[in-house]
Motif scaffolding. Structure first.
Motif, PDB file in Angstrom:
ATOM      1  N   PHE A   1      -1.720  10.135   4.920  1.00  0.00           N
ATOM      2  CA  PHE A   1      -1.654   9.723   6.323  1.00  0.00           C
ATOM      3  C   PHE A   1      -1.544   8.199   6.344  1.00  0.00           C
ATOM      4  CE2 PHE A   1      -4.143  13.768   7.312  1.00  0.00           C
ATOM      5  CZ  PHE A   1      -3.071  14.407   7.910  1.00  0.00           C
ATOM      6  N   ASP A   2      -0.350   7.694   6.651  1.00  0.00           N
ATOM      7  CA  ASP A   2      -0.145   6.240   6.662  1.00  0.00           C
ATOM      8  C   ASP A   2      -0.438   5.694   8.060  1.00  0.00           C
ATOM      9  OD1 ASP A   2       0.486   3.739   5.752  1.00  0.00           O
ATOM     10  OD2 ASP A   2       2.503   4.242   5.063  1.00  0.00           O
ATOM     11  N   GLU A   3      -0.920   4.460   8.127  1.00  0.00           N
ATOM     12  CA  GLU A   3      -1.320   3.808   9.399  1.00  0.00           C
ATOM     13  C   GLU A   3      -2.301   4.705  10.159  1.00  0.00           C
ATOM     14  OE1 GLU A   3      -0.556   0.793   9.774  1.00  0.00           O
ATOM     15  OE2 GLU A   3       1.255   0.488   8.579  1.00  0.00           O
ATOM     16  N   PHE A   4      -3.268   5.240   9.392  1.00  0.00           N
ATOM     17  CA  PHE A   4      -4.190   6.234   9.928  1.00  0.00           C
ATOM     18  C   PHE A   4      -4.993   5.706  11.117  1.00  0.00           C
ATOM     19  CE2 PHE A   4      -8.194   8.818   9.527  1.00  0.00           C
ATOM     20  CZ  PHE A   4      -7.631  10.028   9.858  1.00  0.00           C
TER      21      PHE A   4
ATOM     22  N   LYS B   1       0.829  -1.213   0.000  1.00  0.00           N
ATOM     23  CA  LYS B   1       0.000   0.000   0.000  1.00  0.00           C
ATOM     24  C   LYS B   1       0.863   1.263   0.000  1.00  0.00           C
ATOM     25  CE  LYS B   1      -1.773  -1.351   3.917  1.00  0.00           C
ATOM     26  NZ  LYS B   1      -1.150  -2.683   4.019  1.00  0.00           N
ATOM     27  N   SER B   2       1.790   1.323   0.969  1.00  0.00           N
ATOM     28  CA  SER B   2       2.579   2.556   1.120  1.00  0.00           C
ATOM     29  C   SER B   2       3.445   2.788  -0.111  1.00  0.00           C
ATOM     30  CB  SER B   2       3.465   2.472   2.375  1.00  0.00           C
ATOM     31  OG  SER B   2       2.686   2.170   3.500  1.00  0.00           O
ATOM     32  N   SER B   3       4.102   1.721  -0.587  1.00  0.00           N
ATOM     33  CA  SER B   3       4.986   1.878  -1.751  1.00  0.00           C
ATOM     34  C   SER B   3       4.197   2.353  -2.968  1.00  0.00           C
ATOM     35  CB  SER B   3       5.673   0.552  -2.089  1.00  0.00           C
ATOM     36  OG  SER B   3       6.351   0.046  -0.970  1.00  0.00           O
TER      37      SER B   3
HETATM   38 MG   LIG Z   1       2.410   0.605   4.897  1.00  0.00          MG
END
Ligand SMILES: [Mg+2]
Ligand SMILES: Nc1ncnc2c1ncn2[C@@H]1O[C@H](COP(=O)(O)OP(=O)(O)OP(=O)(O)O)[C@@H](O)[C@H]1O
Length: 370
Positions: A151-154, A45-47
């Motif tokens: 916003f990651d790991e929201f 997801k983040s990448s």
């Molecule tokens: Mg991630």
């Protein structure tokens, strides 16, 4: 240089293109649409989001990692870190500091990176209203240049004191920033649903959802083969296809096992089934003690259920096979243990099948049982 990377955001030669997902993300972000991207762990997801946003010409990326956030002040500090990453120029940082004046910001030289950064005073930022100051600062910049806020790991926001107020302050501001795209990433499905799908949540239906699935197409097979070739290992496509299928197309797990295969072989070696045992042992050498701790913290009954899952799989948990393997013939007590193991993060359910969160923990358990 290491050919495989895992456990972090990947880019450049460590990143395999996902053209249709990237295109979708870019189109929405460029149009100012808010997105929520949910998925199980290590799906990329983040990448994906970082890569997609960086690919939009003229778009700045404000990436804010909220993993383990503890307070409103911590939120402000992490946004300040993200601003420093977005643009290190003195004029940008000074403008940002001026917009955050009430939080007593300083432009400092970061001790770890040696680069200029914004630091804010935690005591001045301790009230949830400081969130408004931070959001107003983002809005002021967003009037002058295009910014996508990630916003990651929201979902970790739910764990801070006063989280309801923080969420409504955030939502209050975000809804007036119609031209700016906010992307919310989260790993824990239920908690993300609490924020975006619960009618009483201020974020109810506020963002379009995109799901991230497995990576198992031929382009990923080619990518893995190319990484082995770059590391002077010889692998064949069928072996890589099988490895990807066995690991359910989860890119983080696949890169971890490939890293282990690379570690246990030498330049010029073939990489194949014969190396798998050594590769797993390589992973267990690093992770086995964590698995032992997980097991120690479970009840005897939970251990048996987990053992049965490792032995016969989680497609039919009320079948005689499963009940025999677990030694427990009370279906409701099996279900209770499964739900507890899910809450502890060891297993999850996908399309009706119970699966291990970590395939390596599953393999380790299987080997313990023989
Ligand atoms: Mg991630
Ligand atoms: N596009 C990709 N190409 C190759 N490998 C990838 C890709 N995306 C992710 N990976 C692999 O998966 C790992 C995890 O990626 P990432 O952190 O982006 O996933 P995530 O879904 O955000 O994970 P988490 O749930 O832990 O936050 C990376 O370190 C890498 O090994």
């Amino acid at each position: 240089m290491e050919p495989f990377k895992f456990g972090c955001i990947v880019a450049d030669e460590h990143y395999c293109e996902r053209p249709s997902l990237e295109k979708e993300v870019r189109r929405y972000v460029a149009g100012g649409q808010n997105l929520v991207i949910q998925g199980e762990r290590r799906r990329g997801k983040s990448s994906l989001v970082v890569k997609s946003v960086r690919g939009i010409r003229g778009m700045g990326l404000l990436y804010v990692d909220l993993l383990g956030i503890t307070s409103a002040a911590d939120f402000c500090r992490r946004v300040a870190d993200g601003m420093s990453e977005l643009d290190r120029s003195r004029s940008f940082l000074q403008k940002t500091a001026a917009l955050l004046a009430s939080l007593r910001p300083l432009v400092v030289i970061d001790r770890d990176t040696g680069l200029p950064a914004i630091s804010i005073d935690s005591r001045s930022a301790s009230d949830p209203s400081s969130i408004l100051t931070v959001m107003n600062m983002i809005a002021a910049h967003a009037r002058e240049r295009r910014i996508c806020v990630v916003f990651d790991e929201f979902q970790d926001i739910l764990d801070i004191p006063d989280s309801k107020r923080v969420l409504s302050e955030l939502r209050g501001k975000i809804q007036f920033m119609a031209d700016t795209s906010f992307v919310f990433l989260g790993s824990v499905r239920n908690q993300m649903s609490e924020i975006f799908a619960h009618p009483k949540s201020p974020f109810f239906k506020s963002a379009l959802e995109i799901s991230i699935g497995e990576m198992s197409d031929e382009s990923f097979v080619k990518f893995i083969l190319a990484r082995f070739t770059a590391a002077k290992r010889v692998a064949d496509a069928d072996f890589v296809r099988k490895l990807i299928a066995d690991l359910d197309g989860v890119p983080g797990d696949i890169q971890e096992l490939c890293d282990a295969l690379w570690s246990v072989t030498e330049a010029g070696d073939c990489v194949n089934d014969a190396n798998l045992d050594a590769a797993y042992r390589h992973i267990f050498a690093h992770e086995g003690s964590s698995y032992e701790t997980y097991i120690r913290l479970l009840t005897r009954h939970q251990r048996k259920i987990l053992g049965a899952l490792a032995a016969v799989g989680g497609k039919h948990v009320s079948s005689n096979d499963f009940l025999d393997a677990s030694g427990c013939h009370n279906a409701s007590s099996v279900k209770k243990a499964l739900l507890r193991l899910d809450a502890l993060g060891h297993i999850y359910q996908l399309r009706g099948e119970w699966k291990f969160a970590s395939p390596f923990f599953c393999e380790w358990l299987r080997r313990k049982m023989v």
